[in-house]
Scaffold this motif. Sequence first.
Motif, PDB file in Angstrom:
ATOM      1  N   MET A 134       0.830  -1.201   0.000  1.00  0.00           N
ATOM      2  CA  MET A 134       0.000   0.000   0.000  1.00  0.00           C
ATOM      3  C   MET A 134       0.870   1.258   0.000  1.00  0.00           C
ATOM      4  SD  MET A 134      -2.973   1.186   2.678  1.00  0.00           S
ATOM      5  CE  MET A 134      -1.875   0.964   4.051  1.00  0.00           C
ATOM      6  N   LEU A 135       1.941   1.253   0.804  1.00  0.00           N
ATOM      7  CA  LEU A 135       2.843   2.407   0.825  1.00  0.00           C
ATOM      8  C   LEU A 135       3.567   2.566  -0.512  1.00  0.00           C
ATOM      9  CD1 LEU A 135       4.412   2.495   4.391  1.00  0.00           C
ATOM     10  CD2 LEU A 135       2.564   3.862   3.459  1.00  0.00           C
ATOM     11  N   LYS A 136       3.896   1.468  -1.162  1.00  0.00           N
ATOM     12  CA  LYS A 136       4.519   1.552  -2.489  1.00  0.00           C
ATOM     13  C   LYS A 136       3.586   2.251  -3.476  1.00  0.00           C
ATOM     14  CE  LYS A 136       7.507  -2.518  -2.403  1.00  0.00           C
ATOM     15  NZ  LYS A 136       7.700  -3.868  -2.984  1.00  0.00           N
ATOM     16  N   TYR A 137       2.298   1.919  -3.441  1.00  0.00           N
ATOM     17  CA  TYR A 137       1.330   2.578  -4.323  1.00  0.00           C
ATOM     18  C   TYR A 137       1.225   4.071  -4.006  1.00  0.00           C
ATOM     19  CZ  TYR A 137      -0.289  -2.020  -5.899  1.00  0.00           C
ATOM     20  OH  TYR A 137      -0.366  -3.271  -6.435  1.00  0.00           O
ATOM     21  N   LEU A 138       1.211   4.403  -2.721  1.00  0.00           N
ATOM     22  CA  LEU A 138       1.150   5.809  -2.328  1.00  0.00           C
ATOM     23  C   LEU A 138       2.399   6.574  -2.770  1.00  0.00           C
ATOM     24  CD1 LEU A 138      -0.429   5.666   1.249  1.00  0.00           C
ATOM     25  CD2 LEU A 138      -1.409   6.749  -0.787  1.00  0.00           C
ATOM     26  N   ILE A 139       3.558   5.938  -2.665  1.00  0.00           N
ATOM     27  CA  ILE A 139       4.807   6.569  -3.116  1.00  0.00           C
ATOM     28  C   ILE A 139       4.746   6.816  -4.615  1.00  0.00           C
ATOM     29  CG2 ILE A 139       7.281   6.189  -3.464  1.00  0.00           C
ATOM     30  CD1 ILE A 139       7.226   4.623  -0.768  1.00  0.00           C
ATOM     31  N   PHE A 140       4.330   5.817  -5.361  1.00  0.00           N
ATOM     32  CA  PHE A 140       4.242   5.953  -6.813  1.00  0.00           C
ATOM     33  C   PHE A 140       3.290   7.086  -7.193  1.00  0.00           C
ATOM     34  CE2 PHE A 140       2.114   4.884 -10.820  1.00  0.00           C
ATOM     35  CZ  PHE A 140       3.200   4.933 -11.673  1.00  0.00           C
ATOM     36  N   ALA A 141       2.112   7.100  -6.583  1.00  0.00           N
ATOM     37  CA  ALA A 141       1.121   8.133  -6.891  1.00  0.00           C
ATOM     38  C   ALA A 141       1.637   9.517  -6.490  1.00  0.00           C
ATOM     39  CB  ALA A 141      -0.196   7.828  -6.185  1.00  0.00           C
ATOM     40  N   SER A 142       2.282   9.587  -5.355  1.00  0.00           N
ATOM     41  CA  SER A 142       2.803  10.866  -4.878  1.00  0.00           C
ATOM     42  C   SER A 142       3.871  11.408  -5.812  1.00  0.00           C
ATOM     43  CB  SER A 142       3.367  10.692  -3.468  1.00  0.00           C
ATOM     44  OG  SER A 142       3.974  11.864  -3.030  1.00  0.00           O
ATOM     45  N   LEU A 143       4.785  10.551  -6.237  1.00  0.00           N
ATOM     46  CA  LEU A 143       5.857  10.985  -7.138  1.00  0.00           C
ATOM     47  C   LEU A 143       5.339  11.310  -8.537  1.00  0.00           C
ATOM     48  CD1 LEU A 143       8.749   8.598  -6.069  1.00  0.00           C
ATOM     49  CD2 LEU A 143       8.463  11.020  -5.517  1.00  0.00           C
ATOM     50  N   LEU A 144       4.222  10.721  -8.912  1.00  0.00           N
ATOM     51  CA  LEU A 144       3.619  11.000 -10.206  1.00  0.00           C
ATOM     52  C   LEU A 144       2.920  12.365 -10.221  1.00  0.00           C
ATOM     53  CD1 LEU A 144       3.060   9.646 -12.966  1.00  0.00           C
ATOM     54  CD2 LEU A 144       0.920   8.823 -11.985  1.00  0.00           C
ATOM     55  N   LEU A 145       2.397  12.787  -9.078  1.00  0.00           N
ATOM     56  CA  LEU A 145       1.623  14.031  -9.017  1.00  0.00           C
ATOM     57  C   LEU A 145       2.452  15.288  -9.255  1.00  0.00           C
ATOM     58  CD1 LEU A 145      -0.866  13.450  -6.108  1.00  0.00           C
ATOM     59  CD2 LEU A 145      -1.413  13.915  -8.483  1.00  0.00           C
TER      60      LEU A 145
END
Length: 176
Positions: A134-145
Amino acid sequence: GRRGPPPHTHHRARDLAQPSLLLTPLPDLLPELLLSRLVLGLYYGIFFALGTYHLFLFLSVRDTSFLWYATYACSYGALLLCLNGFAFNSLWPDHPHWGNLAVPLLISVAQGAILQFSRTFLGLSESAPRQDQMLKYLIFASLLLGPLAPLAGYGAVIQIQTLFALLGAAAVLGVG
């Protein structure tokens, strides 16, 4: 004619409906400005010292948690410089467009770094694989934004990043 430097405005709100403005001569305002700059300089210095300290810890013990924390401390310190306007005044006064891009980019880097720090420091890949994912998905989404800010608009990206910050904090607290 007039003598001395031009007066500067100073706002003290007593009531939301009727703010009062005071004209203050620069020599009277200067000690207060210098003190606030000194305090803010110490505050920002602490962030960058913390980042540097953790970078040296990483270089000496090779624990990636220290690298992620150093990245977080420096990017968060730079974000605060941007939000207070000091980065624009001191680092890139001739590039206002970069000033608008820096805030969402630094938020992305700070969020990604603190979430990655949480993953590595807590050893989530071994102790809590689902939360780690779940944290990996949040990191990916955060870095994409961050890089999407020029396309999606500053306000929209900041609002989504705020939501991700709340989700990330809840996720880390839920794991801890």
